[in-house]
Design a protein around this motif. Structure first.
Motif, PDB file in Angstrom:
ATOM      1  N   VAL A 201      32.833  11.768 135.357  1.00 19.73           N
ATOM      2  CA  VAL A 201      32.704  12.526 134.111  1.00 19.73           C
ATOM      3  C   VAL A 201      34.067  12.690 133.455  1.00 19.73           C
ATOM      4  O   VAL A 201      35.067  12.976 134.127  1.00 19.73           O
ATOM      5  CB  VAL A 201      32.088  13.915 134.387  1.00 19.73           C
ATOM      6  N   THR A 202      34.098  12.498 132.140  1.00 23.47           N
ATOM      7  CA  THR A 202      35.306  12.744 131.356  1.00 23.47           C
ATOM      8  C   THR A 202      35.035  13.874 130.373  1.00 23.47           C
ATOM      9  O   THR A 202      34.050  13.842 129.622  1.00 23.47           O
ATOM     10  CB  THR A 202      35.744  11.486 130.585  1.00 23.47           C
ATOM     11  N   ILE A 203      35.900  14.865 130.404  1.00 22.60           N
ATOM     12  CA  ILE A 203      35.794  16.033 129.525  1.00 22.60           C
ATOM     13  C   ILE A 203      37.068  16.081 128.692  1.00 22.60           C
ATOM     14  O   ILE A 203      38.174  16.122 129.246  1.00 22.60           O
ATOM     15  CB  ILE A 203      35.656  17.327 130.343  1.00 22.60           C
ATOM     16  N   ALA A 204      36.943  16.062 127.384  1.00 25.10           N
ATOM     17  CA  ALA A 204      38.135  15.995 126.538  1.00 25.10           C
ATOM     18  C   ALA A 204      37.967  16.848 125.292  1.00 25.10           C
ATOM     19  O   ALA A 204      36.869  16.970 124.741  1.00 25.10           O
ATOM     20  CB  ALA A 204      38.416  14.549 126.146  1.00 25.10           C
ATOM     21  N   SER A 205      39.081  17.437 124.873  1.00 25.19           N
ATOM     22  CA  SER A 205      39.089  18.213 123.634  1.00 25.19           C
ATOM     23  C   SER A 205      39.669  17.377 122.508  1.00 25.19           C
ATOM     24  O   SER A 205      40.408  16.417 122.729  1.00 25.19           O
ATOM     25  CB  SER A 205      39.910  19.498 123.806  1.00 25.19           C
ATOM     26  N   THR A 206      39.343  17.751 121.295  1.00 25.38           N
ATOM     27  CA  THR A 206      39.898  17.125 120.097  1.00 25.38           C
ATOM     28  C   THR A 206      40.276  18.236 119.126  1.00 25.38           C
ATOM     29  O   THR A 206      39.864  19.383 119.274  1.00 25.38           O
ATOM     30  CB  THR A 206      38.872  16.190 119.428  1.00 25.38           C
ATOM     31  N   GLY A 207      41.077  17.880 118.140  1.00 26.15           N
ATOM     32  CA  GLY A 207      41.396  18.861 117.113  1.00 26.15           C
ATOM     33  C   GLY A 207      42.867  19.059 116.875  1.00 26.15           C
ATOM     34  O   GLY A 207      43.263  19.651 115.872  1.00 26.15           O
ATOM     35  N   GLY A 208      43.708  18.587 117.819  1.00 27.61           N
ATOM     36  CA  GLY A 208      45.137  18.644 117.571  1.00 27.61           C
ATOM     37  C   GLY A 208      45.756  20.016 117.723  1.00 27.61           C
ATOM     38  O   GLY A 208      46.901  20.226 117.321  1.00 27.61           O
ATOM     39  N   GLU A 209      45.027  20.991 118.291  1.00 30.22           N
ATOM     40  CA  GLU A 209      45.604  22.313 118.521  1.00 30.22           C
ATOM     41  C   GLU A 209      45.762  22.533 120.019  1.00 30.22           C
ATOM     42  O   GLU A 209      45.128  21.882 120.834  1.00 30.22           O
ATOM     43  CB  GLU A 209      44.720  23.383 117.891  1.00 30.22           C
ATOM     44  N   TYR A 210      46.591  23.449 120.399  1.00 27.14           N
ATOM     45  CA  TYR A 210      46.965  23.606 121.801  1.00 27.14           C
ATOM     46  C   TYR A 210      45.874  24.340 122.578  1.00 27.14           C
ATOM     47  O   TYR A 210      45.749  25.563 122.497  1.00 27.14           O
ATOM     48  CB  TYR A 210      48.294  24.358 121.901  1.00 27.14           C
ATOM     49  N   VAL A 211      45.087  23.570 123.335  1.00 25.94           N
ATOM     50  CA  VAL A 211      44.062  24.150 124.205  1.00 25.94           C
ATOM     51  C   VAL A 211      44.130  23.464 125.569  1.00 25.94           C
ATOM     52  O   VAL A 211      44.539  22.303 125.684  1.00 25.94           O
ATOM     53  CB  VAL A 211      42.636  24.004 123.619  1.00 25.94           C
ATOM     54  N   GLY A 212      43.743  24.188 126.603  1.00 24.41           N
ATOM     55  CA  GLY A 212      43.690  23.642 127.951  1.00 24.41           C
ATOM     56  C   GLY A 212      42.279  23.734 128.492  1.00 24.41           C
ATOM     57  O   GLY A 212      41.441  24.483 127.971  1.00 24.41           O
ATOM     58  N   GLY A 213      41.991  22.970 129.549  1.00 27.20           N
ATOM     59  CA  GLY A 213      40.648  22.962 130.115  1.00 27.20           C
ATOM     60  C   GLY A 213      40.652  23.014 131.628  1.00 27.20           C
ATOM     61  O   GLY A 213      41.544  22.452 132.276  1.00 27.20           O
ATOM     62  N   SER A 214      39.665  23.695 132.191  1.00 36.60           N
ATOM     63  CA  SER A 214      39.484  23.773 133.641  1.00 36.60           C
ATOM     64  C   SER A 214      38.032  23.489 133.966  1.00 36.60           C
ATOM     65  O   SER A 214      37.123  23.903 133.228  1.00 36.60           O
ATOM     66  CB  SER A 214      39.864  25.164 134.171  1.00 36.60           C
ATOM     67  N   LEU A 215      37.805  22.786 135.081  1.00 39.10           N
ATOM     68  CA  LEU A 215      36.457  22.438 135.522  1.00 39.10           C
ATOM     69  C   LEU A 215      36.154  23.167 136.824  1.00 39.10           C
ATOM     70  O   LEU A 215      36.945  23.127 137.772  1.00 39.10           O
ATOM     71  CB  LEU A 215      36.350  20.925 135.730  1.00 39.10           C
ATOM     72  N   TYR A 216      34.987  23.836 136.873  1.00 39.85           N
ATOM     73  CA  TYR A 216      34.556  24.578 138.057  1.00 39.85           C
ATOM     74  C   TYR A 216      33.206  24.042 138.528  1.00 39.85           C
ATOM     75  O   TYR A 216      32.387  23.588 137.714  1.00 39.85           O
ATOM     76  CB  TYR A 216      34.405  26.069 137.736  1.00 39.85           C
ATOM     77  N   ASP A 217      32.961  24.126 139.838  1.00 36.63           N
ATOM     78  CA  ASP A 217      31.651  23.726 140.343  1.00 36.63           C
ATOM     79  C   ASP A 217      30.677  24.889 140.251  1.00 36.63           C
ATOM     80  O   ASP A 217      31.019  25.981 139.768  1.00 36.63           O
ATOM     81  CB  ASP A 217      31.749  23.183 141.773  1.00 36.63           C
ATOM     82  N   GLY A 218      29.448  24.666 140.721  1.00 38.68           N
ATOM     83  CA  GLY A 218      28.405  25.672 140.572  1.00 38.68           C
ATOM     84  C   GLY A 218      28.660  26.963 141.312  1.00 38.68           C
ATOM     85  O   GLY A 218      28.066  28.002 140.988  1.00 38.68           O
ATOM     86  N   SER A 219      29.548  26.942 142.312  1.00 40.42           N
ATOM     87  CA  SER A 219      29.866  28.163 143.055  1.00 40.42           C
ATOM     88  C   SER A 219      31.052  28.906 142.451  1.00 40.42           C
ATOM     89  O   SER A 219      31.455  29.955 142.954  1.00 40.42           O
ATOM     90  CB  SER A 219      30.164  27.829 144.519  1.00 40.42           C
ATOM     91  N   GLY A 220      31.635  28.341 141.376  1.00 37.44           N
ATOM     92  CA  GLY A 220      32.759  28.993 140.719  1.00 37.44           C
ATOM     93  C   GLY A 220      34.117  28.575 141.237  1.00 37.44           C
ATOM     94  O   GLY A 220      35.136  29.160 140.852  1.00 37.44           O
ATOM     95  N   GLY A 259      37.317  20.693 119.278  1.00 36.04           N
ATOM     96  CA  GLY A 259      36.055  20.041 119.575  1.00 36.04           C
ATOM     97  C   GLY A 259      36.029  19.717 121.059  1.00 36.04           C
ATOM     98  O   GLY A 259      37.082  19.585 121.695  1.00 36.04           O
ATOM     99  N   LEU A 260      34.840  19.594 121.642  1.00 35.32           N
ATOM    100  CA  LEU A 260      34.722  19.341 123.078  1.00 35.32           C
ATOM    101  C   LEU A 260      33.607  18.340 123.328  1.00 35.32           C
ATOM    102  O   LEU A 260      32.481  18.514 122.844  1.00 35.32           O
ATOM    103  CB  LEU A 260      34.421  20.644 123.826  1.00 35.32           C
ATOM    104  N   GLY A 261      33.927  17.277 124.087  1.00 32.43           N
ATOM    105  CA  GLY A 261      32.931  16.276 124.423  1.00 32.43           C
ATOM    106  C   GLY A 261      32.899  16.003 125.914  1.00 32.43           C
ATOM    107  O   GLY A 261      33.917  16.121 126.601  1.00 32.43           O
ATOM    108  N   VAL A 262      31.710  15.652 126.428  1.00 31.19           N
ATOM    109  CA  VAL A 262      31.532  15.322 127.845  1.00 31.19           C
ATOM    110  C   VAL A 262      30.793  13.994 127.931  1.00 31.19           C
ATOM    111  O   VAL A 262      29.688  13.853 127.392  1.00 31.19           O
ATOM    112  CB  VAL A 262      30.728  16.412 128.586  1.00 31.19           C
ATOM    113  N   THR A 263      31.407  13.005 128.587  1.00 32.13           N
ATOM    114  CA  THR A 263      30.780  11.699 128.772  1.00 32.13           C
ATOM    115  C   THR A 263      30.784  11.357 130.255  1.00 32.13           C
ATOM    116  O   THR A 263      31.504  11.977 131.053  1.00 32.13           O
ATOM    117  CB  THR A 263      31.525  10.607 127.990  1.00 32.13           C
TER     118      THR A 263
END
Length: 266
Positions: A201-220, A259-263
């Motif tokens: 899975v690829t998770i990516a943001s768009t928009g050119g502004e400063y944002v970060g991302g974290s991925l968690y599993d179902g247990s947190g 913006g946020l996309g998941v592929t």
């Protein structure tokens, strides 16, 4: 000689006496068998499901409320607000318990010129009993409305917790959001997706502004993260995942849109 006392006792034996009560109830308009919340919550049908902002009502005469209950269901925790119009009555709210006894979670006098009953409830089934007060007459309308826990307080575009995460579809349309962090309030946006089989899975943001991302599993538990120090404009995460539920947290240093996309690939 006939024993009149014995004859009376036989005539009013429990089965006969119960039958007489049912006949009296039938001809007097009183329900023959009252249905209270304890027995109502033992069942699984007849519940009106309330989503966020949902409401329902039920109107009955004073005599008819003896044996009537209002059965509700909620898919998330939140606040139930209960009120009534008409003569004063006592409203009692029960919620589905783990054992055969369902707990009373709130009780108050409701009706014209009376306060509302507000109770925090978990997800599940709930039941309201209404007991008209002395001298009550006419119809009483019982009303209930629900606000889920994700919509209490100041409105936000996306929830800040796992419980209130916004669903996003893998391979579907991109989502959009806004981080509204200030000096006193840290905002984050939570999203949730489900994999039915293993995939990369690829998770990516768009928009050119400063944002970060974290991925968690179902247990947190944290699986991976990127750009949480906001040194770049966007983040991108690529991870091999097994089937299950996953959460994405988007953060930023101040007001920023994205913006946020998941592929995925097998």
């Amino acid at each position: 000689m006939i024993d009149s006392k014995s004859s009376v006792r036989k005539a009013l034996s429990p089965p006969v006496f119960a039958g007489l009560l049912m006949l009296v109830a039938t001809f007097s308009g009183i329900p023959a068998q009252a249905t209270d919340c304890q027995s109502a919550l033992d069942g699984s049908s007849g519940f009106t499901n309330l989503g966020n902002g949902g409401s329902t009502s039920q109107t009955a005469g004073v005599v008819e409320w003896d044996g009537e209950v209002l059965k509700l269901g909620t898919n998330t925790s939140g606040v139930l607000t209960i009120s009534a119009s008409g003569s004063r009555a006592k409203g009692s709210l029960y919620t589905e318990g783990a054992s055969s006894t369902h707990p009373l979670v709130g009780r108050a006098n409701i009706g014209n010129n009376q306060r509302e009953l507000k109770v925090v409830v978990p997800a599940g089934h709930h039941c309201i009993e209404l007991t008209p007060g002395p001298g009550a007459s006419g119809d009483i309308e019982l009303s209930a409305s629900f606000v889920d826990v994700c919509h209490l307080g100041t409105p936000d575009d996306h929830g800040d917790s796992f419980l209130c995460a916004t669903p996003i579809t893998v391979g579907g349309s991109s989502a959009s959001g806004e981080i509204t962090s200030t000096e006193s309030v840290d905002d984050s946006d939570m999203f949730v997706f489900t994999l039915t089989s293993s995939a990369t899975v690829t998770i990516a943001s768009t928009g050119g502004e400063y944002v970060g991302g974290s991925l968690y599993d179902g247990s947190g538990s944290l699986v991976t993260s990127d750009n949480t120090g906001w040194s770049a404009s966007n983040f991108s995460l690529t991870q091999s995942l097994s089937a299950g539920t996953y959460y994405i947290e988007v953060t930023g240093p101040d007001a920023s849109t994205y913006g946020l996309g998941v592929t995925s690939t097998p």
